[in-house]
Enzyme design. Structure first.
Site, mmCIF file in Angstrom:
data_model
loop_
_atom_site.group_PDB
_atom_site.id
_atom_site.type_symbol
_atom_site.label_atom_id
_atom_site.label_comp_id
_atom_site.label_asym_id
_atom_site.label_seq_id
_atom_site.Cartn_x
_atom_site.Cartn_y
_atom_site.Cartn_z
ATOM 1 N N TYR A 60 0.818 -1.194 0.000
ATOM 2 C CA TYR A 60 0.000 0.000 0.000
ATOM 3 C C TYR A 60 0.866 1.264 0.000
ATOM 4 C CZ TYR A 60 -4.216 -2.821 0.293
ATOM 5 O OH TYR A 60 -5.219 -3.698 0.003
ATOM 6 N N SER A 61 0.588 2.222 0.879
ATOM 7 C CA SER A 61 1.190 3.555 0.739
ATOM 8 C C SER A 61 2.685 3.612 0.969
ATOM 9 C CB SER A 61 0.497 4.538 1.678
ATOM 10 O OG SER A 61 -0.806 4.824 1.226
ATOM 11 N N MET A 62 3.301 2.539 1.438
ATOM 12 C CA MET A 62 4.753 2.550 1.549
ATOM 13 C C MET A 62 5.385 2.906 0.201
ATOM 14 S SD MET A 62 7.064 -0.332 3.455
ATOM 15 C CE MET A 62 7.778 -1.220 2.073
#
Length: 370
Positions: A60-62
């Site tokens: 995800y947002s990593m």
């Protein structure tokens, strides 16, 4: 075996043996050299396939850190500046009074366009042209630069379309040509991952009670107005073939060692590759905006495209530039120590407590000035 490799391996094994995690990866670099490459547990419970260093996970947002890094490399080449209006590069984006939104506003999550329509579907987020048309037609939640709110999905499409407009290439291609191929991790860090490679993924799983938790949220929360519940990060979303294959640069599909290597190449030279100049790195990792998040409610601090600080907050670690991902993954670089760290896992949890504990081990092993 280095001391930090041993300590992290012991910690990883405990997490798996206790049932806290199913499978995980941890990677650490310091001054361009890999110090730890740890795996533990199972990548795919259905087949019994074990987690390996090259296993790829949807984090995800990593992955937003890779999106921001692409933008910085293009700024450094003079293709645009942080204060270039987005509409100068993407004229359609000027609709509904958004002409004053700059690249800097996007990178600091102060652009004022954090949401997608509540009828947005899985198919929509996988259709680049359609979703960019939606973002271009969006209306401001606040005057650009006057408030901050996490742009969970729109960040990726905004930066990605800017990159496409100035290079003529999709951001996934620029990522490959400029970052992952030079660093030797082209088969471990993607925005859109080819379907032919999906067999190497570690499928995600939700923690028990996740759906009940989401259903219990108060309906007036701003975050629930930023997109439909169906698009909130879950294992079902993260295991969809179309989502995994699509360019969604608000997130990434990566191994821990690939992400740690990218951060390492921001801090120092890695195998002859340094992604940004030291001067650029200082600029983009300085706190540019801090305060309450208008979408998710917590206090946040941002550099240009990277969050500032470890999970417990920027005040305790202002030299850290980072991105975490829904489910508890986390990666960072530390300008004070030259250390980069990445933690990936396939069980989605509700906080960053495990990442925080593992990062503390690393911080203890490599203190500033040590």
């Amino acid at each position: 075996m280095s001391d930090i490799q041993k300590r992290l391996q012991e910690a990883a094994d405990r997490l798996v043996d206790s049932g806290t995690e199913r499978g995980l990866q941890i990677a650490v670099y310091r001054h361009g050299e890999q110090m730890a490459d740890v795996v533990a547990g199972i990548a795919d419970p259905k087949t019994g396939r074990m987690m390996e260093p090259g296993t790829v996970l949807y984090t995800y947002s990593m992955g937003k850190a890779a999106t921001a890094t692409v933008a910085h490399m293009l700024v450094e080449r003079g293709l645009f500046t942080y204060d270039t209006p987005v509409a100068e590069l993407w004229p359609e984006f000027a609709a509904h009074g958004k002409g004053a939104v700059t690249v800097r506003h996007v990178l600091t999550h102060t652009a004022g366009v954090p949401g997608l329509p509540l009828d947005t579907t899985f198919e929509d987020i996988c259709d680049w042209d359609a979703i960019c048309a939606t973002v271009a037609d969006s209306r401001l939640w606040w005057e650009p630069g006057t408030a901050m709110g996490y742009h969970a999905y729109t960040f990726g499409y905004l930066i990605g379309e800017i990159v496409r407009r100035v290079t003529g290439k999709p951001i996934s291609q620029v990522l490959r040509e400029e970052i992952t191929e030079p660093l030797g991790v082209a088969d471990e860090l993607y925005f859109g991952m080819p379907v032919s490679e999906h067999r190497r993924l570690a499928p995600l799983e939700d923690m028990p009670g996740a759906s009940e938790m989401m259903a219990s949220l108060p309906p007036d929360l701003p975050m629930l107005k930023a997109g439909p519940l169906s698009l909130f990060p879950t294992a079902d979303l993260g295991n969809r073939t179309d989502v995994l294959a699509a360019d969604i640069p608000a997130g990434g599909k990566t191994s821990a060692r690939a992400m740690a290597r990218m951060y390492a190449a921001l801090l120092d030279e890695v195998s002859g590759v340094r992604l940004l100049s030291p001067e650029r790195l200082r600029e983009v990792t300085a706190t540019a905006y801090s305060g309450p998040d208008q979408v998710f409610g917590m206090d946040s601090a941002w550099g240009l495209g990277y969050s500032i600080g470890l999970p417990q907050g920027a005040a305790s670690s202002p030299s850290v530039f980072a991105m975490g991902g829904a489910g508890g993954t986390f990666a960072y670089g530390d300008t004070a120590t030259g250390v980069s760290f990445a933690f990936t896992k396939n069980r989605l949890t509700q906080d960053f407590s495990t990442a925080e504990a593992l990062a503390a081990l690393v911080q203890e092993s490599f203190p500033a000035g040590g």
